[in-house]
Design a protein around this motif. Structure first.
Motif, PDB file in Angstrom:
ATOM      1  N   ALA A   1       0.771  -1.170   0.050  1.00  0.00           N
ATOM      2  CA  ALA A   1       0.032   0.241  -0.096  1.00  0.00           C
ATOM      3  C   ALA A   1       1.042   1.238  -0.063  1.00  0.00           C
ATOM      4  O   ALA A   1       0.475   2.109  -0.747  1.00  0.00           O
ATOM      5  N   ILE A   2       1.839   1.245   0.839  1.00  0.00           N
ATOM      6  CA  ILE A   2       2.902   2.467   0.951  1.00  0.00           C
ATOM      7  C   ILE A   2       3.682   2.598  -0.332  1.00  0.00           C
ATOM      8  O   ILE A   2       3.648   3.619  -0.924  1.00  0.00           O
ATOM      9  N   LEU A   3       4.210   1.724  -0.647  1.00  0.00           N
ATOM     10  CA  LEU A   3       5.069   1.563  -2.021  1.00  0.00           C
ATOM     11  C   LEU A   3       4.108   2.059  -3.312  1.00  0.00           C
ATOM     12  O   LEU A   3       4.707   2.792  -4.119  1.00  0.00           O
ATOM     13  N   GLY A   4       3.097   1.133  -3.243  1.00  0.00           N
ATOM     14  CA  GLY A   4       2.209   1.466  -4.528  1.00  0.00           C
ATOM     15  C   GLY A   4       1.593   2.883  -4.538  1.00  0.00           C
ATOM     16  O   GLY A   4       1.406   3.581  -5.799  1.00  0.00           O
ATOM     17  N   LYS A   5       1.580   3.478  -3.638  1.00  0.00           N
ATOM     18  CA  LYS A   5       1.068   4.920  -3.527  1.00  0.00           C
ATOM     19  C   LYS A   5       2.157   5.891  -3.923  1.00  0.00           C
ATOM     20  O   LYS A   5       2.016   6.751  -4.648  1.00  0.00           O
TER      21      LYS A   5
ATOM     22  N   GLN B   1      -2.358   4.508 -15.411  1.00  0.00           N
ATOM     23  CA  GLN B   1      -2.715   3.361 -14.768  1.00  0.00           C
ATOM     24  C   GLN B   1      -2.103   2.029 -15.504  1.00  0.00           C
ATOM     25  O   GLN B   1      -2.115   1.079 -14.866  1.00  0.00           O
ATOM     26  N   ASN B   2      -1.859   2.108 -16.679  1.00  0.00           N
ATOM     27  CA  ASN B   2      -1.369   1.091 -17.526  1.00  0.00           C
ATOM     28  C   ASN B   2       0.238   0.829 -17.471  1.00  0.00           C
ATOM     29  O   ASN B   2       0.589   0.122 -18.218  1.00  0.00           O
ATOM     30  N   THR B   3       0.675   1.676 -16.718  1.00  0.00           N
ATOM     31  CA  THR B   3       2.146   1.656 -16.552  1.00  0.00           C
ATOM     32  C   THR B   3       2.589   0.108 -16.269  1.00  0.00           C
ATOM     33  O   THR B   3       2.098  -0.471 -15.372  1.00  0.00           O
ATOM     34  N   GLU B   4       3.556  -0.536 -17.072  1.00  0.00           N
ATOM     35  CA  GLU B   4       4.157  -1.744 -16.767  1.00  0.00           C
ATOM     36  C   GLU B   4       4.738  -1.975 -15.305  1.00  0.00           C
ATOM     37  O   GLU B   4       5.566  -0.818 -14.958  1.00  0.00           O
ATOM     38  N   PHE B   5       4.945  -3.149 -14.887  1.00  0.00           N
ATOM     39  CA  PHE B   5       5.798  -3.351 -13.811  1.00  0.00           C
ATOM     40  C   PHE B   5       6.804  -4.400 -14.388  1.00  0.00           C
ATOM     41  O   PHE B   5       6.123  -5.401 -14.751  1.00  0.00           O
ATOM     42  N   ALA B   6       8.007  -4.597 -13.628  1.00  0.00           N
ATOM     43  CA  ALA B   6       8.840  -5.633 -13.963  1.00  0.00           C
ATOM     44  C   ALA B   6       9.771  -5.871 -12.773  1.00  0.00           C
ATOM     45  O   ALA B   6      10.086  -4.842 -12.465  1.00  0.00           O
TER      46      ALA B   6
ATOM     47  N   ASN C   1      -2.118  -1.933  -5.260  1.00  0.00           N
ATOM     48  CA  ASN C   1      -2.327  -0.611  -4.764  1.00  0.00           C
ATOM     49  C   ASN C   1      -1.810   0.801  -5.689  1.00  0.00           C
ATOM     50  O   ASN C   1      -2.310   1.600  -5.327  1.00  0.00           O
ATOM     51  N   PHE C   2      -0.835   0.541  -6.479  1.00  0.00           N
ATOM     52  CA  PHE C   2      -0.712   1.695  -7.521  1.00  0.00           C
ATOM     53  C   PHE C   2      -1.818   2.001  -8.363  1.00  0.00           C
ATOM     54  O   PHE C   2      -1.969   3.259  -8.493  1.00  0.00           O
ATOM     55  N   VAL C   3      -2.645   1.036  -8.855  1.00  0.00           N
ATOM     56  CA  VAL C   3      -3.739   1.406  -9.542  1.00  0.00           C
ATOM     57  C   VAL C   3      -4.758   2.258  -8.869  1.00  0.00           C
ATOM     58  O   VAL C   3      -5.229   2.981  -9.657  1.00  0.00           O
ATOM     59  N   VAL C   4      -4.811   1.822  -7.894  1.00  0.00           N
ATOM     60  CA  VAL C   4      -5.684   2.652  -6.888  1.00  0.00           C
ATOM     61  C   VAL C   4      -5.551   4.165  -6.856  1.00  0.00           C
ATOM     62  O   VAL C   4      -6.582   4.922  -6.957  1.00  0.00           O
ATOM     63  N   HIS C   5      -4.381   4.488  -6.785  1.00  0.00           N
ATOM     64  CA  HIS C   5      -4.027   5.919  -6.497  1.00  0.00           C
ATOM     65  C   HIS C   5      -3.579   6.486  -8.048  1.00  0.00           C
ATOM     66  O   HIS C   5      -3.462   7.814  -7.949  1.00  0.00           O
ATOM     67  N   ALA C   6      -3.052   5.789  -8.981  1.00  0.00           N
ATOM     68  CA  ALA C   6      -2.279   6.379 -10.039  1.00  0.00           C
ATOM     69  C   ALA C   6      -3.547   7.242 -10.743  1.00  0.00           C
ATOM     70  O   ALA C   6      -4.652   7.012 -10.893  1.00  0.00           O
ATOM     71  N   PHE C   7      -2.979   8.309 -11.320  1.00  0.00           N
ATOM     72  CA  PHE C   7      -3.708   9.404 -12.252  1.00  0.00           C
ATOM     73  C   PHE C   7      -4.148   8.390 -13.610  1.00  0.00           C
ATOM     74  O   PHE C   7      -3.474   7.554 -13.840  1.00  0.00           O
TER      75      PHE C   7
END
Length: 311
Positions: free
Chosen positions: A240-244, A288-293, A278-284
């Motif tokens: 939650a903390i890192l995603g935000k 929101q479609n930013t990839e993660f790897a 958690n990123f998707v919840v807070h992302a502009f």
């Protein structure tokens, strides 16, 4: 005619040196001791000597060497000036100019986390992308931001210091930087252990983590994968903390991909999934479609990034 280069990743205990073709092929790598005595006065001399020995051994002329890239564990300006480096004992000076004088070769320098991000963009988890945010979860939290294939160093060399984004105004404990509530206090390996110990002290909740003599971040993710309720709660809190925090970073730089590296990243898919959720919840919405790897170069990322700097 083949051209060559060197990537030098200077750490607090060792300097990792990579010998490359300019194509990106790593031909050889080795380590030398980082001598921090006398405020690190001999570090660059030792690096220059090691490079000279390699060139002599391979029978390669300096004319065939494109240059040397150097990664330093501290803020580095775009012009090669190190803005104090506590781990090495260095004050403010131009590391690029100094090593050029000692070797007779062109030198570029950057912050170690930034050059690791450059390495992952070039030959690692971010390959194929030019706009990359890398976050390194180790003893601390490092970061590197690449925009259009170039490192963002910043005016004072502090570009990409993601670990010191403020995420909690109520945190009573002090971060290593002297402030309170930095991301590093929650998402690093030491931060995760701190959260566990705090949770274990505040609750009687049963957990396999209680039986361990010394809990590590790896233990937390392993037990979460095994279904331990308290471990899952910690992983969710970290996610939650890192995603935000990463959602906030993306509002500023809008990367194609976020690459997660460092020792904690060895947790694998469970980490990526909880952070992305958690990123998707807070992302502009546009981000929101930013990839993660996951990072793929491990401890070699800095050397690759250093080499890429001089191309």
């Amino acid at each position: 005619m083949k051209k060559y280069g060197f990537g030098v990743d200077i750490g607090g205990t060792t300097c990792k040196i990579g010998f490359f073709e300019t194509s990106g092929k790593l031909l050889d790598k080795w380590e030398i001791h980082t001598n921090t005595e006398n405020n690190g006065a001999s570090i660059l001399n030792d690096v220059a000597e090691s490079i000279a020995q390699k060139l002599e051994k391979e029978g390669i002329s300096k004319d065939d060497v494109q240059g040397i890239g150097v990664g330093v564990p501290g803020p580095v300006k775009a012009n090669g000036v190190v803005n104090r480096c506590v781990n090495l004992g260095w004050d403010v000076f131009n590391v690029a100019d100094s090593l050029t004088t000692k070797t007779g070769l062109p030198v570029k320098a950057g912050n170690d986390a930034n050059v690791a991000a450059l390495g992952e963009m070039w030959q690692g988890g971010g390959k194929g992308h030019k706009d990359v945010v890398m976050v390194t979860l180790g003893t601390g939290v490092g970061g590197g931001i690449i925009v259009d294939g170039k490192m963002i160093s910043g005016a004072a060399g502090a570009g990409g210091e993601i670990g010191h984004i403020s995420v909690n105004d109520e945190e009573p404990e002090v971060c290593g930087c002297g402030k309170h509530g930095c991301l590093e206090q929650y998402a690093s390996a030491t931060g995760i252990v701190r959260l566990v110990n705090r949770k274990l002290a505040a609750t009687d909740e049963e957990s396999a983590l209680r039986g361990l003599k010394k809990v590590t971040a790896k233990d937390v993710f392993d037990e979460a994968k095994a279904g331990d309720k308290l471990a899952i709660e910690i992983v969710e809190e970290v996610g939650a903390i890192l995603g935000k925090a990463l959602a906030n970073v993306c509002c500023v730089v809008d990367p194609e991909i976020i690459v997660i590296g460092g020792g904690v990243s060895k947790a694998g898919r469970i980490l990526i999934d909880v952070v992305r959720k958690n990123f998707v919840v807070h992302a502009f919405h546009a981000c929101q479609n930013t990839e993660f790897a996951l990072a793929t170069l491990g401890n070699d990322a800095g050397m690759y990034g250093c080499m890429n700097m001089i191309l």
